[in-house]
Design a protein around this motif. Structure first.
Motif, PDB file in Angstrom:
ATOM      1  N   GLN A  67       0.846  -1.194   0.000  1.00 12.53           N
ATOM      2  CA  GLN A  67       0.000   0.000   0.000  1.00 12.53           C
ATOM      3  C   GLN A  67       0.880   1.242   0.000  1.00 12.53           C
ATOM      4  O   GLN A  67       1.824   1.346   0.781  1.00 12.53           O
ATOM      5  CB  GLN A  67      -0.926   0.009   1.206  1.00 12.53           C
ATOM      6  N   VAL A  68       0.549   2.172  -0.901  1.00 12.01           N
ATOM      7  CA  VAL A  68       1.283   3.424  -1.043  1.00 12.01           C
ATOM      8  C   VAL A  68       0.273   4.550  -0.889  1.00 12.01           C
ATOM      9  O   VAL A  68      -0.778   4.530  -1.537  1.00 12.01           O
ATOM     10  CB  VAL A  68       1.964   3.507  -2.430  1.00 12.01           C
ATOM     11  N   VAL A  69       0.588   5.537  -0.044  1.00 15.07           N
ATOM     12  CA  VAL A  69      -0.311   6.673   0.156  1.00 15.07           C
ATOM     13  C   VAL A  69       0.301   7.897  -0.509  1.00 15.07           C
ATOM     14  O   VAL A  69       1.436   8.280  -0.213  1.00 15.07           O
ATOM     15  CB  VAL A  69      -0.547   6.938   1.660  1.00 15.07           C
ATOM     16  N   ASN A  93      -4.456   9.552  -0.686  1.00 13.48           N
ATOM     17  CA  ASN A  93      -5.114   8.459  -1.412  1.00 13.48           C
ATOM     18  C   ASN A  93      -4.247   7.210  -1.329  1.00 13.48           C
ATOM     19  O   ASN A  93      -3.032   7.270  -1.513  1.00 13.48           O
ATOM     20  CB  ASN A  93      -5.327   8.835  -2.877  1.00 13.48           C
ATOM     21  N   THR A  94      -4.870   6.062  -1.072  1.00 16.17           N
ATOM     22  CA  THR A  94      -4.139   4.800  -0.954  1.00 16.17           C
ATOM     23  C   THR A  94      -4.236   4.018  -2.254  1.00 16.17           C
ATOM     24  O   THR A  94      -5.313   3.858  -2.818  1.00 16.17           O
ATOM     25  CB  THR A  94      -4.712   3.960   0.209  1.00 16.17           C
ATOM     26  N   GLY A 133      -2.532   0.407  -4.387  1.00 12.27           N
ATOM     27  CA  GLY A 133      -1.861  -0.876  -4.217  1.00 12.27           C
ATOM     28  C   GLY A 133      -0.854  -1.107  -5.329  1.00 12.27           C
ATOM     29  O   GLY A 133      -1.211  -1.126  -6.504  1.00 12.27           O
ATOM     30  N   THR A 188      -4.545  10.353 -10.249  1.00 14.94           N
ATOM     31  CA  THR A 188      -5.300  10.906  -9.126  1.00 14.94           C
ATOM     32  C   THR A 188      -5.253  12.421  -9.235  1.00 14.94           C
ATOM     33  O   THR A 188      -4.688  12.970 -10.184  1.00 14.94           O
ATOM     34  CB  THR A 188      -4.723  10.416  -7.770  1.00 14.94           C
TER      35      THR A 188
END
Length: 77
Positions: free
Chosen positions: A21-23, A27-28, A30, A49
């Protein structure tokens, strides 16, 4: 970091690695396990995004590689 082969094989990585998981901007996303065309392996994320700057929404494109150090030297299965 020293560039030694990782302690697992390429096939073990590809069979067992879970998405990371990367924020980004709250926003998260995968990042999924992947073997790269270079022969290395790791995780990859490609997404779009919006980020807010000075109250304005800016569309951005995300391209992220997380490469396991030394994975290129690991024998291909």
């Amino acid at each position: 970091m020293s560039k030694q082969p990782p302690p697992l094989s390429r096939s073990e990585f590809l069979q067992n690695a879970q998405p990371v998981q990367v924020v980004i901007g709250g926003n998260t996303f995968g990042a999924g396990p992947r073997e790269f065309s270079t022969g290395s392996f790791g995780w990859y994320l490609s997404a779009k995004t919006n980020l807010i700057v000075d109250g304005k929404s800016l569309p951005v494109q995300i391209g992220l590689n997380l490469t396991v150090v030394g994975s290129k030297e690991t024998a291909r299965s």
